[in-house]
Design a protein around this motif. Structure first.
Motif, PDB file in Angstrom:
ATOM      1  N   UNK A   1      28.424   9.025 -59.009  1.00 53.91           N
ATOM      2  CA  UNK A   1      29.389   8.017 -59.458  1.00 53.91           C
ATOM      3  C   UNK A   1      28.755   6.699 -59.883  1.00 53.91           C
ATOM      4  N   UNK A   2      27.610   6.337 -59.318  1.00 48.48           N
ATOM      5  CA  UNK A   2      26.890   5.102 -59.608  1.00 48.48           C
ATOM      6  C   UNK A   2      27.789   3.859 -59.524  1.00 48.48           C
ATOM      7  N   UNK A   3      28.462   3.617 -58.400  1.00 51.03           N
ATOM      8  CA  UNK A   3      29.306   2.420 -58.300  1.00 51.03           C
ATOM      9  C   UNK A   3      28.474   1.146 -58.344  1.00 51.03           C
ATOM     10  N   UNK A   4      29.001   0.124 -58.995  1.00 52.03           N
ATOM     11  CA  UNK A   4      28.305  -1.153 -59.095  1.00 52.03           C
ATOM     12  C   UNK A   4      28.233  -1.821 -57.723  1.00 52.03           C
ATOM     13  N   UNK A   5      27.120  -2.487 -57.461  1.00 52.22           N
ATOM     14  CA  UNK A   5      26.941  -3.179 -56.192  1.00 52.22           C
ATOM     15  C   UNK A   5      26.375  -2.309 -55.095  1.00 52.22           C
ATOM     16  N   UNK A   6      26.200  -1.019 -55.355  1.00 50.60           N
ATOM     17  CA  UNK A   6      25.651  -0.102 -54.354  1.00 50.60           C
ATOM     18  C   UNK A   6      24.124  -0.104 -54.434  1.00 50.60           C
ATOM     19  N   UNK A   7      23.471  -0.312 -53.285  1.00 53.46           N
ATOM     20  CA  UNK A   7      22.004  -0.293 -53.250  1.00 53.46           C
ATOM     21  C   UNK A   7      21.470   1.092 -53.617  1.00 53.46           C
ATOM     22  N   UNK A   8      22.172   2.133 -53.170  1.00 56.00           N
ATOM     23  CA  UNK A   8      21.735   3.492 -53.488  1.00 56.00           C
ATOM     24  C   UNK A   8      21.813   3.745 -54.988  1.00 56.00           C
ATOM     25  N   UNK A   9      22.906   3.295 -55.612  1.00 55.24           N
ATOM     26  CA  UNK A   9      23.032   3.418 -57.066  1.00 55.24           C
ATOM     27  C   UNK A   9      21.902   2.675 -57.768  1.00 55.24           C
ATOM     28  N   UNK A  10      21.564   1.501 -57.250  1.00 59.36           N
ATOM     29  CA  UNK A  10      20.479   0.694 -57.810  1.00 59.36           C
ATOM     30  C   UNK A  10      19.168   1.476 -57.805  1.00 59.36           C
ATOM     31  N   UNK A  11      18.891   2.162 -56.705  1.00 60.54           N
ATOM     32  CA  UNK A  11      17.659   2.943 -56.619  1.00 60.54           C
ATOM     33  C   UNK A  11      17.646   4.064 -57.658  1.00 60.54           C
ATOM     34  N   UNK A  12      18.773   4.760 -57.787  1.00 57.08           N
ATOM     35  CA  UNK A  12      18.835   5.848 -58.762  1.00 57.08           C
ATOM     36  C   UNK A  12      18.706   5.311 -60.190  1.00 57.08           C
ATOM     37  N   UNK A  13      19.325   4.178 -60.449  1.00 61.15           N
ATOM     38  CA  UNK A  13      19.253   3.591 -61.794  1.00 61.15           C
ATOM     39  C   UNK A  13      17.827   3.178 -62.140  1.00 61.15           C
ATOM     40  N   UNK A  14      17.087   2.668 -61.154  1.00 61.28           N
ATOM     41  CA  UNK A  14      15.709   2.237 -61.382  1.00 61.28           C
ATOM     42  C   UNK A  14      14.755   3.418 -61.541  1.00 61.28           C
ATOM     43  N   UNK A  15      15.094   4.535 -60.911  1.00 63.99           N
ATOM     44  CA  UNK A  15      14.319   5.742 -61.125  1.00 63.99           C
ATOM     45  C   UNK A  15      13.295   6.065 -60.050  1.00 63.99           C
TER      46      UNK A  15
ATOM     47  N   UNK B   1      17.101   9.801 -50.371  1.00 64.34           N
ATOM     48  CA  UNK B   1      17.361   9.397 -51.755  1.00 64.34           C
ATOM     49  C   UNK B   1      16.383  10.105 -52.693  1.00 64.34           C
ATOM     50  N   UNK B   2      15.130  10.185 -52.288  1.00 59.67           N
ATOM     51  CA  UNK B   2      14.122  10.884 -53.083  1.00 59.67           C
ATOM     52  C   UNK B   2      14.481  12.361 -53.243  1.00 59.67           C
ATOM     53  N   UNK B   3      14.906  12.993 -52.152  1.00 63.13           N
ATOM     54  CA  UNK B   3      15.269  14.408 -52.215  1.00 63.13           C
ATOM     55  C   UNK B   3      16.395  14.639 -53.207  1.00 63.13           C
ATOM     56  N   UNK B   4      17.395  13.718 -53.207  1.00 67.91           N
ATOM     57  CA  UNK B   4      18.495  13.872 -54.161  1.00 67.91           C
ATOM     58  C   UNK B   4      17.999  13.664 -55.592  1.00 67.91           C
ATOM     59  N   UNK B   5      17.144  12.693 -55.781  1.00 68.12           N
ATOM     60  CA  UNK B   5      16.584  12.426 -57.114  1.00 68.12           C
ATOM     61  C   UNK B   5      15.844  13.642 -57.657  1.00 68.12           C
ATOM     62  N   UNK B   6      15.164  14.352 -56.754  1.00 68.17           N
ATOM     63  CA  UNK B   6      14.376  15.513 -57.165  1.00 68.17           C
ATOM     64  C   UNK B   6      15.158  16.828 -57.048  1.00 68.17           C
ATOM     65  N   UNK B   7      16.403  16.761 -56.576  1.00 66.17           N
ATOM     66  CA  UNK B   7      17.229  17.966 -56.490  1.00 66.17           C
ATOM     67  C   UNK B   7      16.800  18.924 -55.401  1.00 66.17           C
ATOM     68  N   UNK B   8      16.261  18.391 -54.299  1.00 67.61           N
ATOM     69  CA  UNK B   8      15.784  19.226 -53.199  1.00 67.61           C
ATOM     70  C   UNK B   8      16.671  19.015 -51.976  1.00 67.61           C
TER      71      UNK B   8
END
Length: 252
Positions: free
Chosen positions: A169-183, A223-230
């Protein structure tokens, strides 16, 4: 065709079904009067149920052959490839049918939200039931002392689900979303920082600090595991496979 056979058809991506295998699969599925079967779609990583849709024989074959989900729209009376317009595609990890052959289970890697409302899952309207825990992000703030095997790691499952929601969902203001957006590079940098702080806390003999820093480290690893799909399940399987095996440590 067995459930294992159906799973095998999708594990390696695109498959070309023979006419015999198509007939065999169609024979074991219990289609309703309209020639449809319900398909429950589940996130292969977080295990969250994402949606319920319907397949006919053609869309089932297309799903298996393409490696992405195809359904039959009862309202539009046509085939639809999930995410073809929105980009929120579903790559099939595995498929199975139930003991009665009247329901399909589809494990997918979901790109973006599964729901047309922009929500991670279509099932986002909670119904309160007596004695049940509230399943939302606030549940992570409630510490439940449970030393049994059934509830000991519930917080990790809840955290994995919330991280999956933020990823989709990438909600604004979420630190987790920020990490995913930064890559990936940003996530890896944070893991390095948290690992260093965990080491310092341990060297300082401060268990309160160690608890906090180790929690931060676990969060960023998830967060890394989700980014990598593991999924965490893969780590659990890896750890279980090592149990009882002789160590390679020469100091053993």
């Amino acid at each position: 065709m067995t459930a294992d056979g159906l799973k095998g058809l999708t594990e390696d991506g695109k498959k070309e079904l023979t006419e015999d295998s198509k007939r065999e699969l169609a024979a074991v599925i219990k289609w309703d009067e309209a020639g449809l079967v319900p398909a429950v779609v589940q996130d292969a990583q977080s295990k969250e149920v994402l949606m319920l849709a319907y397949m006919n024989e053609q869309s089932l074959n297309l799903s298996i052959e393409s490696g992405t989900t195809w359904f039959w729209s009862r309202s539009r009376n046509e085939l639809w490839n999930k995410g073809a317009t929105s980009g929120h595609t579903q790559r099939i990890v595995s498929m199975a049918y139930d003991c009665d052959g009247d329901t399909l289970l589809v494990h997918v890697q979901q790109a973006g939200p599964a729901c047309h409302t922009g929500k991670y899952s279509c099932f986002h309207h909670a119904i309160e039931v007596a004695g049940s825990a509230k399943h939302d992000a606030s549940a992570l703030n409630t510490a439940v002392e449970d030393n049994t095997n059934n509830g000991r790691f519930d917080a990790l499952a809840d955290l994995e689900r919330v991280i999956a929601e933020r990823y989709a969902e990438r909600p604004q203001g979420s630190y987790t979303s920020y990490l995913f957006d930064k890559g990936l590079d940003k996530i890896l940098k944070k893991i390095g920082e948290e690992a260093s702080e965990t080491i310092i806390a341990a060297k300082n003999n401060d268990n309160d600090e160690l608890r906090s820093e180790a929690s931060d480290l676990i969060f960023h690893l998830m967060v890394l595991l989700r980014e990598r799909g593991l999924p965490i399940d893969a780590l659990m399987s890896e750890l279980k496979s090592r149990y009882g095996k002789p160590t390679t440590n020469k100091l053993r």
